[in-house]
Design a protein around this motif. Structure first.
Motif, PDB file in Angstrom:
ATOM      1  N   VAL A  19     -43.775  14.565   9.075  1.00 50.65           N
ATOM      2  CA  VAL A  19     -42.893  14.557  10.245  1.00 50.65           C
ATOM      3  C   VAL A  19     -43.219  13.378  11.152  1.00 50.65           C
ATOM      4  O   VAL A  19     -42.314  12.807  11.768  1.00 50.65           O
ATOM      5  N   ASP A  22     -41.121  10.528  10.000  1.00 49.43           N
ATOM      6  CA  ASP A  22     -39.724  10.832   9.701  1.00 49.43           C
ATOM      7  C   ASP A  22     -38.853  10.129  10.741  1.00 49.43           C
ATOM      8  O   ASP A  22     -39.039  10.320  11.942  1.00 49.43           O
ATOM      9  N   ASN A  24     -35.818  10.530  11.786  1.00 47.50           N
ATOM     10  CA  ASN A  24     -35.099  11.411  12.718  1.00 47.50           C
ATOM     11  C   ASN A  24     -36.031  11.980  13.783  1.00 47.50           C
ATOM     12  O   ASN A  24     -35.648  12.110  14.949  1.00 47.50           O
ATOM     13  N   PHE A  25     -37.258  12.310  13.399  1.00 50.01           N
ATOM     14  CA  PHE A  25     -38.228  12.794  14.371  1.00 50.01           C
ATOM     15  C   PHE A  25     -38.601  11.693  15.364  1.00 50.01           C
ATOM     16  O   PHE A  25     -38.650  11.923  16.576  1.00 50.01           O
ATOM     17  N   HIS A  28     -35.906  11.312  17.790  1.00 46.44           N
ATOM     18  CA  HIS A  28     -35.935  12.437  18.727  1.00 46.44           C
ATOM     19  C   HIS A  28     -36.957  12.201  19.839  1.00 46.44           C
ATOM     20  O   HIS A  28     -36.663  12.390  21.020  1.00 46.44           O
ATOM     21  N   TRP A 161     -40.798  20.343  16.319  1.00 49.68           N
ATOM     22  CA  TRP A 161     -39.883  19.860  15.278  1.00 49.68           C
ATOM     23  C   TRP A 161     -40.040  20.705  13.999  1.00 49.68           C
ATOM     24  O   TRP A 161     -39.056  21.128  13.401  1.00 49.68           O
ATOM     25  N   SER A 164     -38.542  24.172  14.241  1.00 49.22           N
ATOM     26  CA  SER A 164     -37.079  24.263  14.308  1.00 49.22           C
ATOM     27  C   SER A 164     -36.364  23.626  13.110  1.00 49.22           C
ATOM     28  O   SER A 164     -35.143  23.717  13.011  1.00 49.22           O
ATOM     29  N   HIS A 165     -37.092  22.994  12.209  1.00 51.54           N
ATOM     30  CA  HIS A 165     -36.433  22.354  11.064  1.00 51.54           C
ATOM     31  C   HIS A 165     -36.923  22.893   9.742  1.00 51.54           C
ATOM     32  O   HIS A 165     -37.941  23.305   9.514  1.00 51.54           O
TER      33      HIS A 165
END
Length: 165
Positions: A19, A22, A24-25, A28, A161, A164-165
């Motif tokens: 993560v 990542d 997308n993380f 975020h 993260w 929730s993922h």
């Protein structure tokens, strides 16, 4: 000025390591602090030794007024992480170099991911420096809490993260 932070995330090391790199993380976390992810690259295989480079634009609203006058409304922060391959116990570490465009401040840190009873402890140790003669220590001292909070926020957000993922 010294940076020291440690937190434990209740997830296994492979999940936490994945993560943290990542895209997308990373986007975020950048947006969470009011910034923008400008670029994200990974060189190499994340299962082995690799390098991740993150370029963010972040607002200067939390800096003292005098600093904002010098650096403007936003800063471009480049974070380069050189990760080791997993060790026998699965632990990993990243040498982190942070440079800030337009500001005489940089940071270097060593981030360690250590497996602890099915969880992952994230330890960060490093220092913030400034290249300005005489005032460099004061500038680094003012920047250190912000850099430390940013690195700690990333670790804390990794847990949210993953939940929730």
């Amino acid at each position: 000025m010294a940076l020291n932070a440690s937190t434990t995330v209740p997830f296994g090391l492979p999940e936490v390591a994945a993560v943290l790199v990542d895209e997308n993380f990373v986007r975020h976390v950048s947006e969470l602090v009011g910034g923008t992810l400008e670029a994200f690259t990974i060189e190499g295989d994340t299962a082995a030794a690799f390098t991740a480079t993150v370029v963010r634009t972040v607002p200067t609203t939390r800096l003292p007024e005098i600093a904002r006058k010098v650096v403007g409304e936003a800063l471009t922060v480049t974070q380069r992480e050189s990760w080791t391959a997993p060790l026998e116990d699965g632990s990993r570490q990243a040498d982190i170099q942070i440079s800030i465009s337009g500001a005489p401040v940089s940071a270097s840190a060593l981030q360690k991911l250590v497996p602890v009873d099915g969880q992952t402890r994230i330890d960060v140790e490093g220092e913030v420096t400034s290249s300005i003669p005489f005032l460099g220590g004061k500038i680094a001292g003012a920047a250190e809490p912000l850099v430390g909070k940013a690195l700690n926020l990333q670790a804390q957000q990794a847990q949210s993260w993953l939940e929730s993922h």
